[in-house]
Design an enzyme around this catalytic site. Structure first.
Site, PDB file in Angstrom:
ATOM      1  N   LYS A   1       0.862  -1.183   0.000  1.00 44.29           N
ATOM      2  CA  LYS A   1       0.000   0.000   0.000  1.00 44.29           C
ATOM      3  C   LYS A   1       0.904   1.241   0.000  1.00 44.29           C
ATOM      4  CE  LYS A   1      -4.328   1.255   2.318  1.00 44.29           C
ATOM      5  NZ  LYS A   1      -5.115   1.082   3.544  1.00 44.29           N
TER       6      LYS A   1
HETATM    7  O1  G3P Z   1      -8.375   2.177   4.530  1.00 43.33           O
HETATM    8  C1  G3P Z   1      -8.411   3.554   4.823  1.00 43.33           C
HETATM    9  C2  G3P Z   1      -9.463   3.799   5.827  1.00 43.33           C
HETATM   10  O2  G3P Z   1      -9.239   2.944   6.889  1.00 43.33           O
HETATM   11  C3  G3P Z   1      -9.606   5.161   6.409  1.00 43.33           C
HETATM   12  O3  G3P Z   1     -10.767   5.114   7.178  1.00 43.33           O
HETATM   13  O4  G3P Z   1     -12.402   5.880   8.822  1.00 43.33           O
HETATM   14  O5  G3P Z   1      -9.976   6.457   9.084  1.00 43.33           O
HETATM   15  O6  G3P Z   1     -11.343   7.530   7.316  1.00 43.33           O
HETATM   16  P1  G3P Z   1     -11.133   6.317   8.157  1.00 43.33           P
END
Ligand code: G3P
Length: 217
Positions: free
Chosen positions: A87
């Site tokens: 990633k």
């Molecule tokens: O995979 C990326 C994702 O986990 C981000 O999620 O909820 O931190 O915006 P969030």
């Protein structure tokens, strides 16, 4: 649409995997830190454990931001297990590194994507997956699902092979709307996956069926 779980928590990964509907896992440094994992060996071991639990792609994020460092880290991550996907953040050196990984047969997930322009660049570099963060787009008062629709339509028109991996999912409705928009994959917290099960009419109907079944015994 494939279902990935967006966590580094082994109990949650097991619970989703036991449902039989899990196609892969995504992690990021925030999710790994949340599990209290510290140090190079512990990080590598944690990715290995996840790969042994789930038969599908497991995204492991690089920490570096410069081309040479990203490539070195990515090679080490890819050596952990055949299912590791490196990633890489959507930055200039990240794009350069994704192209290097593509040329060397290492799958990549281009992360921190917030626009169709960034998604075009990721696809041009040959990223296996592109991760638009729809929840964070919503947080800034834009429509995250609209960005998914736009990327899907561009990739279809241009014949790009990069898969659209909707990330930063915050609710079951996000999953439904991403499916409608043609996302290839949704990576979700366990709570959003389990939220898809819920409907009060299912609960009421089941209650009635159980009580009628009991009356016949
Ligand atoms: O995979 C990326 C994702 O986990 C981000 O999620 O909820 O931190 O915006 P969030």
């Amino acid at each position: 649409m494939k279902f990935f779980i967006d966590t580094a928590n082994l109990a949650q990964i097991k619970e989703a995997n036991d449902l039989g509907i899990l196609d892969g896992v995504t992690t990021n440094p925030t999710l790994m830190a949340k599990e209290g994992i510290k140090g190079h060996d512990a990080i590598m071991q944690h990715y290995k454990t996840i790969c042994e639990m789930v038969d599908g792609p497991v995204s492991a994020e690089v920490f570096g931001t410069e081309f040479a460092g990203i490539v070195e880290e990515g090679k080490k991550l890819a050596a952990i297990h055949k299912n590791i996907v490196v990633k890489v953040p959507m930055i200039k050196d990240g794009i350069k590194a994704i192209k290097w990984f593509t040329d060397n047969g290492i799958p990549t997930n281009c992360t921190l994507v917030f626009s169709a322009g960034q998604a075009i660049l990721a696809a041009k570099a040959g990223a296996t997956y592109v991760s638009p963060f729809i929840g964070r787009i919503d947080d800034s008062s834009w429509d995250g699902v609209q960005v998914i629709e736009q990327i899907v339509s561009i990739y279809n028109a241009q014949g790009f092979m990069t898969e659209v991996l909707a990330a930063s999912i915050r609710s079951p409705l996000h999953i439904v709307r991403c499916a409608e928009a043609g996302a290839d994959i949704c990576t979700c917290p366990l709570s959003s996956i389990l939220g898809l099960l819920k409907h009060p009419l299912t609960d009421l109907g089941l209650q009635q069926f159980l009580s009628d079944a009991k009356s016949m015994q």
